[in-house]
Design a protein around this motif. Sequence first.
Motif, PDB file in Angstrom:
ATOM      1  N   UNK A 115       0.817  -1.218   0.000  1.00 34.39           N
ATOM      2  CA  UNK A 115       0.000   0.000   0.000  1.00 34.39           C
ATOM      3  C   UNK A 115       0.847   1.263   0.000  1.00 34.39           C
ATOM      4  N   UNK A 116       2.117   1.166   0.327  1.00 30.73           N
ATOM      5  CA  UNK A 116       2.994   2.335   0.350  1.00 30.73           C
ATOM      6  C   UNK A 116       2.918   3.093   1.654  1.00 30.73           C
ATOM      7  N   UNK A 117       3.258   4.380   1.594  1.00 28.58           N
ATOM      8  CA  UNK A 117       3.267   5.238   2.778  1.00 28.58           C
ATOM      9  C   UNK A 117       1.860   5.770   3.038  1.00 28.58           C
ATOM     10  N   UNK A 118       1.332   5.470   4.196  1.00 33.01           N
ATOM     11  CA  UNK A 118       0.026   5.959   4.615  1.00 33.01           C
ATOM     12  C   UNK A 118       0.266   6.947   5.748  1.00 33.01           C
ATOM     13  N   UNK A 148      -3.976  -3.545   3.925  1.00 37.56           N
ATOM     14  CA  UNK A 148      -4.771  -2.444   4.456  1.00 37.56           C
ATOM     15  C   UNK A 148      -6.080  -2.354   3.692  1.00 37.56           C
ATOM     16  N   UNK A 149      -7.067  -1.788   4.357  1.00 33.72           N
ATOM     17  CA  UNK A 149      -8.354  -1.542   3.722  1.00 33.72           C
ATOM     18  C   UNK A 149      -8.610  -0.038   3.813  1.00 33.72           C
ATOM     19  N   UNK A 150      -8.808   0.563   2.650  1.00 36.67           N
ATOM     20  CA  UNK A 150      -9.009   2.008   2.566  1.00 36.67           C
ATOM     21  C   UNK A 150     -10.496   2.267   2.327  1.00 36.67           C
ATOM     22  N   UNK A 204     -19.746   0.656   3.152  1.00 35.00           N
ATOM     23  CA  UNK A 204     -18.906   1.678   2.515  1.00 35.00           C
ATOM     24  C   UNK A 204     -18.076   1.088   1.383  1.00 35.00           C
ATOM     25  N   UNK A 205     -17.834   1.923   0.372  1.00 36.56           N
ATOM     26  CA  UNK A 205     -16.944   1.515  -0.714  1.00 36.56           C
ATOM     27  C   UNK A 205     -15.516   1.506  -0.168  1.00 36.56           C
ATOM     28  N   UNK A 206     -14.796   0.459  -0.480  1.00 39.74           N
ATOM     29  CA  UNK A 206     -13.442   0.273   0.038  1.00 39.74           C
ATOM     30  C   UNK A 206     -12.507  -0.198  -1.060  1.00 39.74           C
ATOM     31  N   UNK A 207     -11.221  -0.023  -0.791  1.00 43.32           N
ATOM     32  CA  UNK A 207     -10.200  -0.648  -1.613  1.00 43.32           C
ATOM     33  C   UNK A 207      -9.403  -1.545  -0.670  1.00 43.32           C
ATOM     34  N   UNK A 208      -9.428  -2.843  -0.963  1.00 42.13           N
ATOM     35  CA  UNK A 208      -8.689  -3.801  -0.151  1.00 42.13           C
ATOM     36  C   UNK A 208      -7.333  -4.001  -0.815  1.00 42.13           C
ATOM     37  N   UNK A 209      -6.287  -3.658  -0.100  1.00 43.21           N
ATOM     38  CA  UNK A 209      -4.923  -3.783  -0.626  1.00 43.21           C
ATOM     39  C   UNK A 209      -4.258  -5.006  -0.010  1.00 43.21           C
ATOM     40  N   UNK A 210      -3.595  -5.771  -0.880  1.00 35.69           N
ATOM     41  CA  UNK A 210      -2.879  -6.944  -0.403  1.00 35.69           C
ATOM     42  C   UNK A 210      -1.383  -6.650  -0.321  1.00 35.69           C
ATOM     43  N   UNK A 228      -9.989  12.783   3.887  1.00 35.40           N
ATOM     44  CA  UNK A 228     -10.908  12.155   2.936  1.00 35.40           C
ATOM     45  C   UNK A 228     -10.836  10.640   2.877  1.00 35.40           C
ATOM     46  N   UNK A 229     -10.108  10.021   3.784  1.00 38.91           N
ATOM     47  CA  UNK A 229     -10.014   8.555   3.756  1.00 38.91           C
ATOM     48  C   UNK A 229      -9.624   8.024   5.128  1.00 38.91           C
ATOM     49  N   UNK A 230      -9.950   6.768   5.325  1.00 39.19           N
ATOM     50  CA  UNK A 230      -9.564   6.071   6.545  1.00 39.19           C
ATOM     51  C   UNK A 230      -8.948   4.749   6.141  1.00 39.19           C
ATOM     52  N   UNK A 231      -8.063   4.260   6.986  1.00 43.00           N
ATOM     53  CA  UNK A 231      -7.377   3.002   6.705  1.00 43.00           C
ATOM     54  C   UNK A 231      -7.498   2.066   7.907  1.00 43.00           C
TER      55      UNK A 231
END
Length: 179
Positions: A62-65, A173-175, A129-135, A83-86
Amino acid sequence: MGWERELFGVLDDLEQQAEAAYDRERAAELADRSRAEYQQVTLASRLVASVGTELGLEVRGAGLLAGTLERVGTGWCHLRGPGQEWVVHLPAVAVVHDASPRSVPEVAWPGTSRLTVGSALRRLADAGERCVVRTADGGAHDGTLARVGADFVEVRTGSAGRLVLVAFTALAAVQSRDA
């Protein structure tokens, strides 16, 4: 009586040398104990001490959060950015920037810290909620969380609502994004 003063002077000198040797030995022992005790400090305990502060997490896949650390649970943390939560899975965290120098022992953690990553993901699934699940390998699955199992999460992706299962072992992480 001069010989007595001389003898007491020699004895005082020997006593001071013995105290100095003891102090050196004690300092080394304390340093060893301090190092041994610090090996009990976990990343999670440092993060609990950092709740409420701005920090950065380098997360595999996911990189730097960056954002404010809101909560730490068993194996996860919640980071709020603009504008986002992780929800970040702690096994995927490689580096933490700007953490507190303190640590909070596990016995002093709040009761909510006992919640697992599954609990945090269930809240997101319930909210729809719409999410992006990062592996951890860099994959991303955009959609909504459907259900959360013991060791995986279901992600409903795309307009067709295709279901993807993501194992917690692969989760980074899940954004979630504000609408």
